[in-house]
Design a protein around this motif. Structure first.
Motif, PDB file in Angstrom:
ATOM      1  N   HIS A 217       0.855  -1.190   0.000  1.00 40.83           N
ATOM      2  CA  HIS A 217       0.000   0.000   0.000  1.00 40.83           C
ATOM      3  C   HIS A 217       0.887   1.235   0.000  1.00 40.83           C
ATOM      4  N   GLU A 218       0.698   2.085  -0.995  1.00 43.76           N
ATOM      5  CA  GLU A 218       1.470   3.314  -1.092  1.00 43.76           C
ATOM      6  C   GLU A 218       0.543   4.522  -1.006  1.00 43.76           C
ATOM      7  N   ARG A 219       1.004   5.550  -0.333  1.00 44.31           N
ATOM      8  CA  ARG A 219       0.233   6.789  -0.291  1.00 44.31           C
ATOM      9  C   ARG A 219       0.112   7.347  -1.695  1.00 44.31           C
ATOM     10  N   ILE A 220      -0.986   8.034  -1.926  1.00 50.61           N
ATOM     11  CA  ILE A 220      -1.261   8.506  -3.283  1.00 50.61           C
ATOM     12  C   ILE A 220      -0.213   9.504  -3.752  1.00 50.61           C
ATOM     13  N   ARG A 221       0.399  10.238  -2.831  1.00 50.03           N
ATOM     14  CA  ARG A 221       1.455  11.168  -3.235  1.00 50.03           C
ATOM     15  C   ARG A 221       2.686  10.425  -3.736  1.00 50.03           C
ATOM     16  N   VAL A 222       2.975   9.280  -3.112  1.00 48.80           N
ATOM     17  CA  VAL A 222       4.110   8.464  -3.551  1.00 48.80           C
ATOM     18  C   VAL A 222       3.842   7.919  -4.950  1.00 48.80           C
ATOM     19  N   ILE A 223       2.621   7.462  -5.186  1.00 49.02           N
ATOM     20  CA  ILE A 223       2.252   6.962  -6.516  1.00 49.02           C
ATOM     21  C   ILE A 223       2.372   8.080  -7.542  1.00 49.02           C
ATOM     22  N   GLY A 224       1.949   9.278  -7.147  1.00 50.68           N
ATOM     23  CA  GLY A 224       2.043  10.419  -8.047  1.00 50.68           C
ATOM     24  C   GLY A 224       3.474  10.717  -8.458  1.00 50.68           C
ATOM     25  N   ARG A 226       5.909   8.541  -8.587  1.00 53.83           N
ATOM     26  CA  ARG A 226       6.334   7.465  -9.481  1.00 53.83           C
ATOM     27  C   ARG A 226       5.796   7.671 -10.894  1.00 53.83           C
ATOM     28  N   LEU A 227       4.587   8.217 -10.993  1.00 57.94           N
ATOM     29  CA  LEU A 227       3.994   8.475 -12.300  1.00 57.94           C
ATOM     30  C   LEU A 227       4.530   9.750 -12.933  1.00 57.94           C
ATOM     31  N   GLY A 228       5.089  10.629 -12.104  1.00 54.83           N
ATOM     32  CA  GLY A 228       5.586  11.895 -12.617  1.00 54.83           C
ATOM     33  C   GLY A 228       4.488  12.909 -12.886  1.00 54.83           C
ATOM     34  N   VAL A 229       3.401  12.861 -12.101  1.00 49.74           N
ATOM     35  CA  VAL A 229       2.303  13.820 -12.275  1.00 49.74           C
ATOM     36  C   VAL A 229       2.467  14.961 -11.272  1.00 49.74           C
TER      37      VAL A 229
END
Length: 306
Positions: A217-224, A226-229
Motif C-alpha cells: 500500500h502506497e500513499r497517493i502522493r508516492v504513486i504520483g 512514481r507516475l511523474g504527475v
C-alpha cells in the motif's frame, strides 16, 4: 479456432529491476502454451538490467528486448510494451510477478468458448509486505454482459471493493482492442483504463489462482511521484478520475439513454468514494483530537508535579 500457434505476447515493463527479473521471466517462459513472446521494455535502467536482459534475449528467441533511450515515464513504458508486441493476445506482468504454467492456456480456453470476449481475468494471489498471501473470489456476471453500461457500472462498483477480487490490467486481452484505447498520465489512471476496457467489450473470468503479485500500500502522493504527475493531483485524484470517466462516456458512441445510465454509474462511484474519504478524514480528526487532549492532560500533570 485458437490453437497452439496463436501468438500470445507478455509485456514486462521494467526500470532498475535486474535483481527481480529472473523469477518472472522463468514463469513466463515456462507457460504450457507454446507460442509465447516475452517483450521486455526497459525504461532506461541505470543498474544491470540491460546487460541481464540482453543476455536473456541471446539465450531464448522468444524474448524481445527493447531499451528506452531515456526515462519515458512509468505509464508510457507500459503502453510501449503493448504497442511493439506482435501477439494476437497480450497481457502485462510486473517485474516481481509470477504466472502459473497454465495461466495463458486457461485464459485462451475462455476466449475460445466465448468469441465476444476482449479480456479474460484470473484470480490473483497477493503477498503483503508482512509475508501474508491473500486472494479473493469474483463471482459477478455483469462484466460478461452485452450491455456496455452494465459492464461499465460493474467495473465502477468494483473500484470501491477489495483489490483482491479482480485485476483487469493483469488479465489477457485482445491486443488490437487494447492498444486503440487512449490513456492519460494521471493518478487513478489504471482504474480509468479498466472502466474504458469495460465499455469496449465483454470480459471473461477464470476462477483459479493463476498469477501472483506482491502488494504494497502506497500513499497517493508516492504513486504520483512514481507516475511523474503534478503534486496537486493528489488532492483531487477522485475528482479528476470522475471527470475523465465522464469525458470518455461522451466519446464512446453510446446512445443517449446509455450515456445517461453511464453518467449515473460514474456519479454513484464518485459519491461513494467521497463519502468514504470524508468518513476517513473524520475518524482521523477525532483521533488527532484525542491525542491532543491526552497530551494536554499529560503536560498539565507534569507541570503540577502530579
Amino acid at each position: 479456432m485458437l490453437g497452439t500457434d496463436t501468438l500470445v505476447s507478455v509485456g514486462l515493463p521494467v526500470r532498475n529491476g535486474a535483481a527481480r527479473l529472473e523469477g518472472v521471466v522463468s514463469s513466463v517462459l515456462a507457460q504450457d502454451h507454446e507460442n509465447i513472446e516475452l517483450v521486455i521494455c526497459d525504461n532506461a535502467s541505470t543498474d544491470d538490467t540491460e546487460e541481464f536482459c540482453r543476455e536473456l534475449a541471446r539465450s531464448d528467441s522468444r524474448i524481445a528486448y527493447h531499451r528506452q533511450p531515456r526515462n519515458v515515464g512509468l505509464l508510457n513504458n507500459f503502453i510501449h510494451a503493448g504497442r511493439i508486441a506482435r501477439g494476437t493476445f497480450f497481457r502485462w506482468v510486473g517485474d516481481d510477478d509470477w504466472l502459473a504454467p497454465d495461466c495463458v492456456s486457461a485464459s485462451l480456453r475462455a476466449f475460445e468458448q466465448d468469441g465476444r470476449l476482449i479480456l479474460v481475468t484470473t484470480q490473483v494471489a497477493y503477498t503483503d509486505p508482512d509475508g501474508t498471501t491473500r486472494t479473493g473470489v469474483y463471482e459477478g456476471t455483469g462484466l460478461r454482459s452485452d450491455d456496455p453500461v452494465e459492464r461499465f457500472a460493474e467495473m465502477l462498483r468494483m473500484l470501491n471493493e477489495s483489490h483482491l477480487l479482480i485485476d483487469p490490467l493483469y488479465g489477457l486481452m485482445r491486443r488490437d482492442r487494447m492498444v486503440d484505447i487512449p490513456r492519460r498520465n494521471m493518478l487513478r489512471e489504471d482504474e480509468v483504463f479498466a472502466a474504458k476496457l469495460a465499455l469496449a467489450g465483454p470480459w471473461g473470468h477464470v476462477p483459479e489462482v493463476l498469477a501472483h503479485r506482491n502488494w504494497k500500500h502506497e500513499r497517493i502522493r508516492v504513486i504520483g511521484r512514481r507516475l511523474g504527475v503534478p503534486a496537486w493531483q493528489a488532492h483531487f485524484s477522485s475528482t479528476l478520475q470522475y471527470l475523465e470517466l465522464l469525458n470518455w462516456v461522451r466519446e464512446s458512441g453510446l446512445t443517449g439513454e446509455q450515456s445517461r445510465r453511464a453518467r449515473a454509474a460514474a456519479h454513484r462511484m464518485y459519491a461513494r468514494r467521497q463519502r468514504r474519504t470524508a468518513s476517513h478524514r473524520g475518524r482521523k480528526l477525532v483521533r488527532l483530537a484525542g491525542e491532543l487532549v491526552s497530551g494536554g492532560r499529560f503536560s498539565e500533570r507534569s507541570a503540577t508535579g502530579r
